[in-house]
Design a protein around this motif. Structure first.
Motif, PDB file in Angstrom:
ATOM      1  N   ALA A  92       6.946 -50.226  91.805  1.00 42.08           N
ATOM      2  CA  ALA A  92       5.616 -50.352  91.199  1.00 42.08           C
ATOM      3  C   ALA A  92       5.631 -51.239  89.957  1.00 42.08           C
ATOM      4  O   ALA A  92       4.617 -51.388  89.284  1.00 42.08           O
ATOM      5  CB  ALA A  92       5.094 -48.963  90.821  1.00 42.08           C
ATOM      6  N   TRP A 113      -5.336 -54.134  96.554  1.00 34.62           N
ATOM      7  CA  TRP A 113      -4.732 -52.801  96.548  1.00 34.62           C
ATOM      8  C   TRP A 113      -5.154 -52.038  97.792  1.00 34.62           C
ATOM      9  O   TRP A 113      -6.260 -52.219  98.305  1.00 34.62           O
ATOM     10  CB  TRP A 113      -5.105 -52.031  95.269  1.00 34.62           C
ATOM     11  CG  TRP A 113      -4.261 -52.498  94.121  1.00 34.62           C
ATOM     12  CD1 TRP A 113      -4.378 -53.724  93.501  1.00 34.62           C
ATOM     13  CD2 TRP A 113      -3.157 -51.839  93.524  1.00 34.62           C
ATOM     14  NE1 TRP A 113      -3.403 -53.845  92.533  1.00 34.62           N
ATOM     15  CE2 TRP A 113      -2.641 -52.709  92.521  1.00 34.62           C
ATOM     16  CE3 TRP A 113      -2.553 -50.607  93.704  1.00 34.62           C
ATOM     17  CZ2 TRP A 113      -1.546 -52.362  91.727  1.00 34.62           C
ATOM     18  CZ3 TRP A 113      -1.464 -50.258  92.911  1.00 34.62           C
ATOM     19  CH2 TRP A 113      -0.974 -51.134  91.937  1.00 34.62           C
ATOM     20  N   ALA A 140       6.069 -46.739  96.666  1.00 33.95           N
ATOM     21  CA  ALA A 140       5.301 -47.894  96.206  1.00 33.95           C
ATOM     22  C   ALA A 140       5.848 -49.142  96.880  1.00 33.95           C
ATOM     23  O   ALA A 140       6.979 -49.160  97.376  1.00 33.95           O
ATOM     24  CB  ALA A 140       5.403 -48.033  94.688  1.00 33.95           C
ATOM     25  N   VAL A 180       0.565 -47.857  95.648  1.00 27.95           N
ATOM     26  CA  VAL A 180       1.415 -46.910  94.920  1.00 27.95           C
ATOM     27  C   VAL A 180       0.822 -45.532  95.163  1.00 27.95           C
ATOM     28  O   VAL A 180      -0.351 -45.296  94.875  1.00 27.95           O
ATOM     29  CB  VAL A 180       1.434 -47.216  93.403  1.00 27.95           C
ATOM     30  CG1 VAL A 180       2.324 -46.200  92.683  1.00 27.95           C
ATOM     31  CG2 VAL A 180       1.907 -48.643  93.130  1.00 27.95           C
TER      32      VAL A 180
END
Ligand code: FES
Length: 557
Positions: free
Chosen positions: A195, A204, A360, A434
């Motif tokens: 991350a 994302w 992540a 994440v």
């Protein structure tokens, strides 16, 4: 924003010092300090493990005292001094505490190391010569899943030690400890975990997961939903996945990347939202046009193995995934001749890996190839799996393993690899994800719960003669490492003891629980609980010392 922005340049911003340098951030005062440090100031040495003040990975100093940066609002830092792991070393010159961590091998995976260092810094500033109890008390808020704490405590006690030697002297290398090659990066907070190095232009991705352990579902019209959510680029469903199955066993790809009309455990991936970070984060699961028809779940092995049990996977008769045997000699006959027989039923539960680094990663398309940066224990197996999901050749997939903040078997299976890969190929943009701690715990594999019945017999002098074991393992909704556990446990059922007659069976049973997978020992700890307990019982029956009985029966070469 830039970390060297002077406070006076932003009179409306929140001003404080970071590692002795003035900064000002234009964040909402309630923003977590940990997020500001990582996302605004680029200080990713501060890790996030739980975002709830429990794990201590985000420990920093606020006016010299340790705090969890996830539990401090940045507004509380106004006018104060914040110190992070990046503020400890002078360039590559480690300070005395960091050097002691290196000497003692106190940084293993390294995800807890910044928090440990900051907590110890606070202690040593107030008490330069603490005793062991004081060190343990001061570090008590920071969890480590790798080291067992001993080396860390020793390092803090030894922090004033002058010896900063890294390599053994010439002629003294054999048998000497050497420093880890990644120690410097782990001790300065510069080792990039998954991350920590996400591209600024990444989209994302957030997975929407099933609230039901067992249900049929349908996804409604997504066009109006997309139109109503600016910043949301795509909603991925099972239809978007070229090959919608994965599993660590090369022959069993039974777990969908995204569920296809049926969910088999609470927390199973249903759809994936892809878009701008704030847009994706703001969407509540209930807003999505997903219509579930919940059904009664098969929650345990006893229910799953009833004759009329609902099938978790329709093609797995009796919910039996696989079974394995070991037989040797005449077990029943030998047990009948034994001077003492111990018998017992044993049950163990799911166990969560709880690695401090939550899952992540990020993916991007590079020409015709897919590149995936991810926390993993198995980059080559991941490459095979991702290529299979994308239906492309393996030479078009590159897995870049980041620093891995603990795995213990749990990061052998793929986690967000498939959705990230498909999203990056589809959007031609870097795509990152994440998990948070609840998502990690809901979706990751666990240690197999077990139900074991066993009998163990010996002669009058305590020499083991026969063992029988029946072991059922709850493998959850999908295979993962179930076949390995079920077939390996019979092999290990007798432990480190010589037993001439043995019959052992292991079965992996499907239920509507989370998939169980690899976890330090692949079923061996569950079997060990059974055979070690029975050996204690035999020792008691015969009045023989427990250790002596074990020594008499230990395997010898
Ligand atoms: Fe502490 Fe890995 S070294 S969690």
């Amino acid at each position: 924003m830039s970390g060297d922005m002077a406070a006076e340049a932003r009179p409306d911003a929140i001003a404080f010092t970071i590692n002795g340098r003035p900064v000002a951030v234009a964040a909402a005062p309630v923003t977590r300090l940990a997020d500001v440090l990582r996302d605004e100031l680029g200080l990713t040495g501060t890790k996030i493990g739980c975002n709830a003040g429990d794990c201590g990975a985000c420990t920093v100093l606020l006016d010299g005292r340790q705090v969890c940066a996830c539990m401090v609002a940045v507004g509380q830092a106004e006018g104060r001094a914040v110190t992070t792991v990046e503020g400890l070393a002078e360039g590559t010159e480690l300070n005395a505490l960091q050097a002691a961590f290196r000497r003692h091998g106190a940084a293993q995976c390294g995800i807890c190391t910044p928090g440990m260092l900051m907590a110890a810094t606070d202690l040593l500033a107030r008490n330069p010569a603490p005793d062991r109890a004081q060190v343990m008390d001061a570090l008590g808020g920071v969890l480590c899943r790798c080291t067992g704490y001993i080396k860390i405590v020793e390092a803090v006690l030894d922090a004033a030690g002058a010896d900063n030697t890294v390599e053994p002297a010439a002629g003294a290398a054999v048998g000497a400890s050497i420093s880890r090659i990644d120690a410097l990066a782990k001790l300065t907070g510069t080792d990039p975990f998954a991350a920590d190095a996400i591209p600024a232009d990444a989209l994302w991705l957030r997975v929407v997961r099933s609230p039901h352990a067992r249900a049929r579902f349908a996804v409604g019209d997504l066009e109006p939903f997309l139109a109503a959510h600016p910043g949301l680029v795509r909603v991925m469903t099972a239809e978007d996945i070229p090959f919608n199955g994965h599993g660590i066993n090369p022959a069993i790809k039974d777990q969908p990347v995204l569920a296809d009309g049926v969910v088999r455990y609470r927390g199973e991936a249903v759809v994936a939202l892809v878009g701008e970070r704030t847009a994706v984060a703001a969407i509540r699961d209930e807003e999505l046009p997903i219509h579930y028809e919940p059904a009664e779940a098969v929650t345990d092995v006893a229910t799953a193995t009833k004759e009329d049990a609902t099938l978790v996977q329709e093609d797995k008769s009796g919910n039996l995934l696989i079974e394995g045997y070991v037989t040797r000699g005449d077990t029943e006959g030998a047990l009948g001749q034994c001077a003492a027989v111990a018998e017992g039923d044993f049950e163990t539960a799911y166990v969560e890996h709880a690695y401090i680094e939550i899952e992540a990663g990020w993916a991007r398309r590079v020409g015709e190839r897919l590149e995936l940066h991810v926390t993993t224990q198995a980059p080559y197996m991941n490459r095979e799996e991702v290529a299979n999901i994308l239906r492309i050749s393996e030479d078009r997939v590159r897995i870049v393993p980041t620093a891995c903040g603990g795995g213990f078997g749990g990061k052998l299976d793929v986690h967000l690899h498939g959705v990230l890969a498909v999203a990056a190929m589809a959007t031609d943009r870097p795509v990152a994800a994440v998990y948070d701690r609840p998502e990690s715990m809901a979706s990751s594999t666990k240690r197999h719960p077990s139900t074991i019945h066993a009998r163990l017999g010996c002669d009058r002098s305590g020499i083991l003669q026969a063992m029988e074991m029946e072991a059922d393992f709850n493998t959850g909704a999908y295979a993962s490492f179930g076949p390995t556990v079920a077939s390996r446990v019979p092999v290990h059922a007798s432990g480190p003891y010589k037993i001439p007659n043995q019959r052992a069976r292991g079965r992996a049973i499907l239920t509507n629980g989370p998939p169980a997978g690899a976890f330090r020992g692949f079923g061996v700890p569950q079997a060990a609980i059974a055979h070690e307990t029975l050996i204690d019982d035999l020792a008691e029956k015969l009045g023989i010392d427990r250790l002596e009985l074990r020594i008499r029966n230990a395997l010898r070469h």
